[in-house]
Design a protein around this motif. Structure first.
Motif, PDB file in Angstrom:
ATOM      1  N   LYS A   1       0.798  -1.172   0.074  1.00  0.00           N
ATOM      2  CA  LYS A   1       0.049   0.061  -0.059  1.00  0.00           C
ATOM      3  C   LYS A   1       0.683   1.099   0.130  1.00  0.00           C
ATOM      4  CE  LYS A   1      -3.657  -0.010   0.392  1.00  0.00           C
ATOM      5  NZ  LYS A   1      -4.545   0.124  -1.064  1.00  0.00           N
ATOM      6  N   LYS A   2       2.129   1.169   0.684  1.00  0.00           N
ATOM      7  CA  LYS A   2       2.817   2.599   0.965  1.00  0.00           C
ATOM      8  C   LYS A   2       4.284   2.144   1.012  1.00  0.00           C
ATOM      9  CE  LYS A   2       3.463   6.405   3.929  1.00  0.00           C
ATOM     10  NZ  LYS A   2       2.724   7.058   5.196  1.00  0.00           N
ATOM     11  N   VAL A   3       5.206   2.950   0.470  1.00  0.00           N
ATOM     12  CA  VAL A   3       6.750   2.638   0.618  1.00  0.00           C
ATOM     13  C   VAL A   3       6.922   4.065   1.231  1.00  0.00           C
ATOM     14  CG1 VAL A   3       8.736   2.155  -0.313  1.00  0.00           C
ATOM     15  CG2 VAL A   3       6.781   0.967  -1.326  1.00  0.00           C
ATOM     16  N   ALA A   4       7.399   3.930   2.573  1.00  0.00           N
ATOM     17  CA  ALA A   4       7.965   5.181   3.041  1.00  0.00           C
ATOM     18  C   ALA A   4       9.492   5.364   3.522  1.00  0.00           C
ATOM     19  CB  ALA A   4       7.122   5.491   4.688  1.00  0.00           C
ATOM     20  N   LEU A   5      10.065   6.511   2.718  1.00  0.00           N
ATOM     21  CA  LEU A   5      11.370   6.756   3.230  1.00  0.00           C
ATOM     22  C   LEU A   5      11.783   6.929   4.461  1.00  0.00           C
ATOM     23  CD1 LEU A   5      14.389   7.189   2.054  1.00  0.00           C
ATOM     24  CD2 LEU A   5      13.717   9.303   1.617  1.00  0.00           C
TER      25      LEU A   5
ATOM     26  N   ILE B   1       7.871  -0.592   4.303  1.00  0.00           N
ATOM     27  CA  ILE B   1       7.115  -1.187   3.290  1.00  0.00           C
ATOM     28  C   ILE B   1       5.737  -1.435   4.348  1.00  0.00           C
ATOM     29  CG2 ILE B   1       6.585  -2.711   1.370  1.00  0.00           C
ATOM     30  CD1 ILE B   1       9.272  -0.960   1.347  1.00  0.00           C
ATOM     31  N   HIS B   2       4.527  -0.804   3.841  1.00  0.00           N
ATOM     32  CA  HIS B   2       3.228  -1.066   4.389  1.00  0.00           C
ATOM     33  C   HIS B   2       2.704  -2.039   3.527  1.00  0.00           C
ATOM     34  CE1 HIS B   2       3.894   2.163   7.571  1.00  0.00           C
ATOM     35  NE2 HIS B   2       4.640   2.381   6.763  1.00  0.00           N
ATOM     36  N   MET B   3       1.751  -3.194   4.230  1.00  0.00           N
ATOM     37  CA  MET B   3       1.077  -3.772   3.257  1.00  0.00           C
ATOM     38  C   MET B   3      -0.475  -3.600   3.701  1.00  0.00           C
ATOM     39  SD  MET B   3       3.632  -5.588   2.114  1.00  0.00           S
ATOM     40  CE  MET B   3       2.596  -6.903   1.245  1.00  0.00           C
TER      41      MET B   3
ATOM     42  N   ASP C   1      -2.599  -5.283   4.778  1.00  0.00           N
ATOM     43  CA  ASP C   1      -3.193  -6.144   6.025  1.00  0.00           C
ATOM     44  C   ASP C   1      -2.827  -5.583   7.160  1.00  0.00           C
ATOM     45  OD1 ASP C   1      -0.651  -6.934   6.121  1.00  0.00           O
ATOM     46  OD2 ASP C   1      -0.763  -8.974   6.613  1.00  0.00           O
ATOM     47  N   GLY C   2      -2.150  -4.318   7.294  1.00  0.00           N
ATOM     48  CA  GLY C   2      -1.649  -3.601   8.330  1.00  0.00           C
ATOM     49  C   GLY C   2      -0.443  -3.778   8.893  1.00  0.00           C
ATOM     50  N   THR C   3       0.516  -4.936   8.494  1.00  0.00           N
ATOM     51  CA  THR C   3       1.613  -5.291   8.703  1.00  0.00           C
ATOM     52  C   THR C   3       2.646  -4.380   8.011  1.00  0.00           C
ATOM     53  OG1 THR C   3       1.941  -6.939   6.947  1.00  0.00           O
ATOM     54  CG2 THR C   3       1.242  -7.591   9.116  1.00  0.00           C
ATOM     55  N   SER C   4       3.845  -4.317   8.312  1.00  0.00           N
ATOM     56  CA  SER C   4       5.062  -3.619   7.617  1.00  0.00           C
ATOM     57  C   SER C   4       6.269  -4.053   7.932  1.00  0.00           C
ATOM     58  CB  SER C   4       4.954  -1.989   7.961  1.00  0.00           C
ATOM     59  OG  SER C   4       5.250  -2.059   9.455  1.00  0.00           O
ATOM     60  N   PHE C   5       7.249  -3.842   7.005  1.00  0.00           N
ATOM     61  CA  PHE C   5       8.721  -4.287   7.253  1.00  0.00           C
ATOM     62  C   PHE C   5       9.529  -3.419   6.673  1.00  0.00           C
ATOM     63  CE2 PHE C   5       7.135  -5.953   3.352  1.00  0.00           C
ATOM     64  CZ  PHE C   5       8.233  -5.904   2.362  1.00  0.00           C
TER      65      PHE C   5
ATOM     66  N   PRO D   1       4.460   0.660  -4.438  1.00  0.00           N
ATOM     67  CA  PRO D   1       3.234   0.560  -4.264  1.00  0.00           C
ATOM     68  C   PRO D   1       2.135   0.057  -5.179  1.00  0.00           C
ATOM     69  CG  PRO D   1       4.066   2.693  -3.764  1.00  0.00           C
ATOM     70  CD  PRO D   1       5.252   1.792  -4.487  1.00  0.00           C
ATOM     71  N   GLU D   2       1.189  -0.672  -4.682  1.00  0.00           N
ATOM     72  CA  GLU D   2       0.186  -1.480  -5.619  1.00  0.00           C
ATOM     73  C   GLU D   2       0.562  -2.660  -5.884  1.00  0.00           C
ATOM     74  OE1 GLU D   2      -2.816   0.024  -5.237  1.00  0.00           O
ATOM     75  OE2 GLU D   2      -1.882   1.714  -4.673  1.00  0.00           O
ATOM     76  N   ARG D   3       1.838  -3.188  -5.713  1.00  0.00           N
ATOM     77  CA  ARG D   3       2.374  -4.483  -6.286  1.00  0.00           C
ATOM     78  C   ARG D   3       1.733  -5.577  -5.493  1.00  0.00           C
ATOM     79  NH1 ARG D   3       8.145  -7.473  -6.275  1.00  0.00           N
ATOM     80  NH2 ARG D   3       7.281  -9.362  -7.349  1.00  0.00           N
ATOM     81  N   ILE D   4       1.014  -6.626  -6.009  1.00  0.00           N
ATOM     82  CA  ILE D   4       0.562  -7.569  -5.256  1.00  0.00           C
ATOM     83  C   ILE D   4       1.538  -8.790  -5.108  1.00  0.00           C
ATOM     84  CG2 ILE D   4      -1.104  -9.552  -5.399  1.00  0.00           C
ATOM     85  CD1 ILE D   4      -2.985  -7.376  -6.737  1.00  0.00           C
TER      86      ILE D   4
END
Length: 264
Positions: free
Chosen positions: A4-8, A16-18, A20-24, A38-41
């Motif tokens: 959903k989102k890639v934050a610097l 990296i935000h997914m 489902d609410g998880t991130s890494f 973003p938007e990649r499945i």
């Protein structure tokens, strides 16, 4: 699963935000390498593979940072990584570091030996103790300890002796005993200590007179006569002074001195 989102973040890191609410978190190189946009499945299996690959990359980068300013043993590296990575990941990382020459216990042992020879006053068995802490292979330990031992010569041992003798205040016999004990603690063996020349021009008279006066003033408060003399002899011999030297000193003092003590 969808990104959903890639934050610097800082230091070329991204979060990296997914959906489902998880991130890494991933380094910039990993973001590019695995097309984390973003938007990649990502299918579940692919997602797990990416996470593992990123973790592996991070472990490798972290390991490189750890050895960037100091050579490390394999044992040190494992201890450094164990808090953040599981054993299998650590094994993979160590294997890669070995293959690329970044981790090599034989090189580590030799480098540590050279450093101890040049920059410390420690001996071969101190090296042995240190290498065993790092779980270095026994054959490698033996090779480097033996090499260190061959490099120990009379010059090194007598320099160590001279350094300690300058600080010593007391009987020469006591100095020899203390030095021998200290050198064993520092990792030297009998063969190394036997290289020392103990034929020093050392005058212990001033130290003897000072110690004699100290013990005389201490024991004459409670003892007199023969008992006082025996206390003095025992105390001074424990300090390393010779019996003949003590008797010579006692013989130069009249008996009356040992019979009275007036605190006033």
């Amino acid at each position: 699963m969808q990104i959903k989102k890639v934050a610097l973040l800082k230091n070329s890191m991204y979060e990296i935000h997914m959906d489902d609410g998880t991130s890494f978190k991933a380094h910039e190189e990993s973001v590019v390498k695995y097309r984390l946009i973003p938007e990649r499945i990502l299918e579940t299996d692919e997602y797990n593979q990416v996470l593992e690959a990123i973790q592996y990359d991070q472990a490798y980068v972290k390991a490189l940072g750890y050895i960037s300013y100091k050579l490390r043993s394999e044992s040190e590296m494992r201890q450094y990584l164990v808090e953040d990575y599981h054993p299998e990941m650590i094994d993979r990382t160590i294997q890669r570091l070995r293959e690329e020459g970044y981790v090599n216990d034989a090189h580590y042992a030799k480098a540590l030996k050279n450093t101890m020879v040049v920059t410390t006053d420690k001996g071969p068995f101190a090296l042995e103790r240190e290498l065993k802490k790092h779980r270095i292979d026994e054959a490698v330990i033996r090779e480097n300890v033996d090499a260190f031992s061959r490099e120990v010569d009379e010059e090194r041992m007598n320099k160590l002796k001279d350094k300690q003798l300058k600080r010593h205040k007391g009987a020469y016999r006591q100095f020899r005993m203390k030095l021998t004990e200290k050198l064993y603690q520092k990792g030297y063996g009998k063969a190394h200590i036997d290289m020392i020349n103990f034929d020093d021009d050392y005058d212990e008279t001033a130290h003897f007179d000072k110690d004699f006066e100290k013990y005389f003033n201490k024991y004459r408060k409670k003892e007199t006569g023969h008992a006082l003399k025996q206390k003095l002899i025992q105390a001074l011999m424990r300090k390393g002074y010779g019996y003949d030297l003590i008797q010579e000193k006692l013989g130069g003092i009249d008996d009356e001195t040992f019979e009275h003590y007036d605190e006033t």
